[in-house]
Design a protein around this motif. Structure first.
Motif, PDB file in Angstrom:
ATOM      1  N   ARG A  54       0.824  -1.309   0.099  1.00  0.00           N
ATOM      2  CA  ARG A  54      -0.048  -0.146  -0.133  1.00  0.00           C
ATOM      3  C   ARG A  54       1.138   1.078  -0.366  1.00  0.00           C
ATOM      4  NH1 ARG A  54      -2.865  -2.743   3.976  1.00  0.00           N
ATOM      5  NH2 ARG A  54      -2.480  -1.606   6.269  1.00  0.00           N
ATOM      6  N   TRP A  55       2.090   1.542   0.667  1.00  0.00           N
ATOM      7  CA  TRP A  55       2.891   2.930   0.947  1.00  0.00           C
ATOM      8  C   TRP A  55       3.717   2.688  -0.634  1.00  0.00           C
ATOM      9  CZ3 TRP A  55       7.892   3.174   0.373  1.00  0.00           C
ATOM     10  CH2 TRP A  55       8.884   4.448   0.641  1.00  0.00           C
ATOM     11  N   LEU A  56       4.131   1.243  -1.072  1.00  0.00           N
ATOM     12  CA  LEU A  56       4.794   1.673  -2.502  1.00  0.00           C
ATOM     13  C   LEU A  56       3.721   2.239  -3.367  1.00  0.00           C
ATOM     14  CD1 LEU A  56       6.751  -1.712  -2.499  1.00  0.00           C
ATOM     15  CD2 LEU A  56       7.621   0.806  -2.285  1.00  0.00           C
ATOM     16  N   ALA A  57       2.352   1.874  -3.290  1.00  0.00           N
ATOM     17  CA  ALA A  57       1.732   2.345  -4.570  1.00  0.00           C
ATOM     18  C   ALA A  57       0.838   3.468  -4.165  1.00  0.00           C
ATOM     19  CB  ALA A  57       0.561   1.348  -4.476  1.00  0.00           C
ATOM     20  N   GLY A  58       1.405   3.970  -3.687  1.00  0.00           N
ATOM     21  CA  GLY A  58       0.746   5.666  -2.573  1.00  0.00           C
ATOM     22  C   GLY A  58       1.632   6.303  -3.184  1.00  0.00           C
ATOM     23  N   GLN A  59       3.154   5.830  -3.148  1.00  0.00           N
ATOM     24  CA  GLN A  59       4.285   6.635  -3.335  1.00  0.00           C
ATOM     25  C   GLN A  59       4.426   6.381  -5.507  1.00  0.00           C
ATOM     26  OE1 GLN A  59       6.604   8.538  -1.296  1.00  0.00           O
ATOM     27  NE2 GLN A  59       3.889   7.545  -0.216  1.00  0.00           N
ATOM     28  N   GLY A  60       3.527   5.771  -5.829  1.00  0.00           N
ATOM     29  CA  GLY A  60       3.661   5.960  -7.043  1.00  0.00           C
ATOM     30  C   GLY A  60       4.479   4.916  -7.822  1.00  0.00           C
ATOM     31  N   TRP A  61       4.336   3.687  -7.108  1.00  0.00           N
ATOM     32  CA  TRP A  61       5.553   2.247  -7.295  1.00  0.00           C
ATOM     33  C   TRP A  61       3.636   1.709  -7.816  1.00  0.00           C
ATOM     34  CZ3 TRP A  61      10.504   0.757  -7.519  1.00  0.00           C
ATOM     35  CH2 TRP A  61      11.123   2.063  -7.295  1.00  0.00           C
ATOM     36  N   ARG A  62       4.436   0.556  -9.545  1.00  0.00           N
ATOM     37  CA  ARG A  62       2.822  -0.331  -9.297  1.00  0.00           C
ATOM     38  C   ARG A  62       3.534  -1.858  -9.130  1.00  0.00           C
ATOM     39  NH1 ARG A  62       5.203   1.993 -14.519  1.00  0.00           N
ATOM     40  NH2 ARG A  62       5.702   0.407 -14.969  1.00  0.00           N
ATOM     41  N   VAL A  63       2.653  -1.932  -8.378  1.00  0.00           N
ATOM     42  CA  VAL A  63       3.541  -2.982  -7.133  1.00  0.00           C
ATOM     43  C   VAL A  63       2.453  -4.456  -7.971  1.00  0.00           C
ATOM     44  CG1 VAL A  63       3.545  -4.025  -5.151  1.00  0.00           C
ATOM     45  CG2 VAL A  63       3.465  -1.867  -5.100  1.00  0.00           C
ATOM     46  N   ARG A  90      -3.152   0.233  -8.149  1.00  0.00           N
ATOM     47  CA  ARG A  90      -1.614  -0.070  -8.657  1.00  0.00           C
ATOM     48  C   ARG A  90      -0.641  -1.196  -7.922  1.00  0.00           C
ATOM     49  NH1 ARG A  90      -1.876   5.863  -8.542  1.00  0.00           N
ATOM     50  NH2 ARG A  90      -1.223   5.599  -6.481  1.00  0.00           N
ATOM     51  N   ILE A  91      -1.614  -2.294  -7.224  1.00  0.00           N
ATOM     52  CA  ILE A  91      -1.041  -3.093  -7.017  1.00  0.00           C
ATOM     53  C   ILE A  91      -1.957  -4.312  -7.270  1.00  0.00           C
ATOM     54  CG2 ILE A  91      -0.918  -4.341  -4.743  1.00  0.00           C
ATOM     55  CD1 ILE A  91      -1.714  -1.776  -3.562  1.00  0.00           C
ATOM     56  N   ALA A  92      -0.841  -5.127  -7.984  1.00  0.00           N
ATOM     57  CA  ALA A  92      -1.934  -6.443  -8.575  1.00  0.00           C
ATOM     58  C   ALA A  92      -1.326  -7.708  -7.707  1.00  0.00           C
ATOM     59  CB  ALA A  92      -0.854  -7.212  -9.824  1.00  0.00           C
ATOM     60  N   TRP A  93      -2.555  -8.209  -6.747  1.00  0.00           N
ATOM     61  CA  TRP A  93      -2.428  -9.963  -5.012  1.00  0.00           C
ATOM     62  C   TRP A  93      -2.657 -10.837  -6.263  1.00  0.00           C
ATOM     63  CZ3 TRP A  93      -1.942  -6.529  -1.480  1.00  0.00           C
ATOM     64  CH2 TRP A  93      -2.579  -5.553  -0.982  1.00  0.00           C
ATOM     65  N   VAL A  94      -1.463 -11.633  -5.990  1.00  0.00           N
ATOM     66  CA  VAL A  94      -0.940 -12.627  -6.397  1.00  0.00           C
ATOM     67  C   VAL A  94      -0.880 -13.966  -5.277  1.00  0.00           C
ATOM     68  CG1 VAL A  94       0.633 -13.899  -8.051  1.00  0.00           C
ATOM     69  CG2 VAL A  94       0.011 -11.147  -8.500  1.00  0.00           C
ATOM     70  N   ARG A  95      -0.974 -14.713  -5.397  1.00  0.00           N
ATOM     71  CA  ARG A  95      -0.819 -16.162  -4.581  1.00  0.00           C
ATOM     72  C   ARG A  95       0.489 -16.797  -5.737  1.00  0.00           C
ATOM     73  NH1 ARG A  95      -0.278 -20.594  -2.576  1.00  0.00           N
ATOM     74  NH2 ARG A  95      -0.302 -21.250  -4.833  1.00  0.00           N
ATOM     75  N   ALA A  96       1.465 -17.322  -4.764  1.00  0.00           N
ATOM     76  CA  ALA A  96       2.784 -17.736  -5.013  1.00  0.00           C
ATOM     77  C   ALA A  96       3.408 -17.589  -4.239  1.00  0.00           C
ATOM     78  CB  ALA A  96       2.913 -16.762  -6.213  1.00  0.00           C
ATOM     79  N   ASP A  97       4.010 -19.234  -4.798  1.00  0.00           N
ATOM     80  CA  ASP A  97       5.045 -19.924  -3.515  1.00  0.00           C
ATOM     81  C   ASP A  97       6.140 -19.484  -4.103  1.00  0.00           C
ATOM     82  OD1 ASP A  97       6.788 -21.242  -1.652  1.00  0.00           O
ATOM     83  OD2 ASP A  97       6.005 -23.112  -1.887  1.00  0.00           O
ATOM     84  N   LEU A  98       6.901 -17.908  -3.408  1.00  0.00           N
ATOM     85  CA  LEU A  98       8.021 -17.838  -3.839  1.00  0.00           C
ATOM     86  C   LEU A  98       9.732 -18.729  -3.575  1.00  0.00           C
ATOM     87  CD1 LEU A  98       7.244 -14.180  -2.324  1.00  0.00           C
ATOM     88  CD2 LEU A  98       7.658 -15.043  -4.728  1.00  0.00           C
ATOM     89  N   THR A  99       9.401 -19.740  -3.299  1.00  0.00           N
ATOM     90  CA  THR A  99      10.474 -20.479  -2.930  1.00  0.00           C
ATOM     91  C   THR A  99      10.329 -21.500  -4.155  1.00  0.00           C
ATOM     92  OG1 THR A  99       9.234 -22.240  -1.656  1.00  0.00           O
ATOM     93  CG2 THR A  99      10.244 -20.683  -0.583  1.00  0.00           C
ATOM     94  N   GLU A 100       9.607 -21.260  -4.715  1.00  0.00           N
ATOM     95  CA  GLU A 100       8.837 -21.866  -6.419  1.00  0.00           C
ATOM     96  C   GLU A 100       9.248 -21.542  -8.059  1.00  0.00           C
ATOM     97  OE1 GLU A 100       5.918 -25.058  -5.396  1.00  0.00           O
ATOM     98  OE2 GLU A 100       6.915 -25.789  -3.973  1.00  0.00           O
ATOM     99  N   GLU A 101       8.580 -20.494  -7.368  1.00  0.00           N
ATOM    100  CA  GLU A 101       8.842 -19.201  -8.607  1.00  0.00           C
ATOM    101  C   GLU A 101       8.601 -18.023  -7.832  1.00  0.00           C
ATOM    102  OE1 GLU A 101       4.530 -19.622 -10.301  1.00  0.00           O
ATOM    103  OE2 GLU A 101       3.437 -20.631  -8.757  1.00  0.00           O
ATOM    104  N   ILE A 102       8.716 -16.608  -8.736  1.00  0.00           N
ATOM    105  CA  ILE A 102       8.814 -15.515  -9.125  1.00  0.00           C
ATOM    106  C   ILE A 102       8.122 -14.922  -9.883  1.00  0.00           C
ATOM    107  CG2 ILE A 102      10.123 -13.560  -9.105  1.00  0.00           C
ATOM    108  CD1 ILE A 102      10.476 -15.007  -6.850  1.00  0.00           C
ATOM    109  N   PRO A 103       6.956 -14.529  -9.676  1.00  0.00           N
ATOM    110  CA  PRO A 103       6.017 -14.328 -11.210  1.00  0.00           C
ATOM    111  C   PRO A 103       6.485 -12.643 -11.651  1.00  0.00           C
ATOM    112  CG  PRO A 103       5.003 -13.886  -9.308  1.00  0.00           C
ATOM    113  CD  PRO A 103       6.586 -14.010  -8.861  1.00  0.00           C
ATOM    114  N   GLY A 104       7.587 -13.090 -12.994  1.00  0.00           N
ATOM    115  CA  GLY A 104       7.856 -11.849 -13.320  1.00  0.00           C
ATOM    116  C   GLY A 104       9.090 -11.593 -12.893  1.00  0.00           C
TER     117      GLY A 104
END
Length: 212
Positions: A54-63, A90-104
Motif C-alpha cells: 500500500r505504501w509503495l503504491a501510494g508513492q506511485g509504484w506499480r506493485v 496500482r497493486i496486483a495481488w498474486v498468490r504464489a510460493d516464492l520458493t518455487e516461482e517468481i511471478p515476473g
C-alpha cells in the motif's frame, strides 16, 4: 520442534486473524531507504496484509504483491481498496510460493520483510535477486540473528523467530560484486509499542543496486 512454514500454516494463521500488520504502518526501514527512489515496478515478496504494498503504491509504484496465503491477500486487497482506491489500482495481488516461482522479472525494486521461506534463505534470496532489473534495487529486512530480541517474539514458541532471523552481511556475501553494489548492510535497532509496552527490535537491513 520448528514450525513448517508452508501454505497450510499461513492460511490457517491469516484466517484465524493472527497474521501480522492488519493495521500496521509500512516497515520503517523500507520507508527510510526507498523514499528516494523513482517509482517503477516493484515486487513485494511475502506481502502479508499489504502495508508495504500500500505504501509503495501510494508513492506511485506499480506493485506486484505476492504471498503464499490467499487469506492474507484477500484481507490486504480489501483494506487497500478501503484506504486508497486510486493507489490500490496500482497493486496486483498474486498468490504464489516464492520458493518455487517468481511471478515476473525485471523489477525496479524487489523487497522482502521478515520472510520465512521453506528450503533455506540462500535459494530464496537468489531467486529474489534474479528478479531485479539492471539498475534496480534489492531490499531485504529480517530479524537480526545476532540479537536475542525482536519482532518475532510475537510469533510464539514454534521456532518462527529463529527461522526468520537473517544476517545482512550473509546475504551481501552471496551477491556477485561484479553484478551488485551493496549500499547498506547493517543491523538497526528501533522501539515499538506492544500494547502499551515498549519493545526494542533489531533489524538486519540490506540494500543493494544491480549494476547496469
Amino acid at each position: 520442534m520448528a514450525q513448517e512454514f508452508d501454505r497450510a500454516y499461513w492460511e490457517d494463521r491469516y484466517r484465524g486473524g493472527h497474521g501480522h500488520g492488519h493495521g500496521a504502518p509500512p516497515n520503517p526501514q523500507l520507508v527510510a531507504e526507498v523514499s528516494d527512489l523513482a517509482p517503477g515496478r516493484a515486487l513485494d515478496a511475502g506481502a502479508g496484509t499489504g502495508a508495504e504494498a500500500r505504501w509503495l503504491a501510494g508513492q506511485g509504484w506499480r506493485v506486484t504483491a505476492v504471498d503464499i496465503s490467499q487469506a492474507a491477500l484477500d484481507a490486504a486487497r480489501e483494506r487497500a481498496g478501503a484506504l486508497d482506491a486510486a493507489a490500490a489500482e496500482r497493486i496486483a495481488w498474486v498468490r504464489a510460493d516464492l520458493t518455487e516461482e517468481i511471478p515476473g522479472t525485471g523489477f525496479d525494486l524487489v523487497c522482502s520483510h521478515y520472510a520465512h521461506p521453506t528450503g533455506g534463505y540462500r535459494a530464496f534470496f537468489d531467486r529474489l535477486a534474479g528478479a531485479v532489473a539492471p539498475g534496480g534495487t534489492l531490499f531485504i529486512v529480517g530479524h537480526d540473528h545476532a540479537e536475542g530480541h525482536g519482532h518475532g517474539h510475537t510469533h510464539g514458541h514454534d521456532g518462527s523467530l529463529e527461522h526468520s532471523r537473517v544476517g545482512a552481511a550473509e546475504v551481501a556475501e552471496g551477491l556477485d560484486p561484479a553484478q551488485w553494489e551493496v549500499l547498506v548492510s547493517e543491523s538497526r535497532s528501533r522501539e515499538v509499542d506492544r500494547g502499551g509496552r515498549r519493545a526494542v527490535l533489531h533489524d538486519s537491513v540490506l540494500r543493494a543496486r544491480r549494476r547496469t
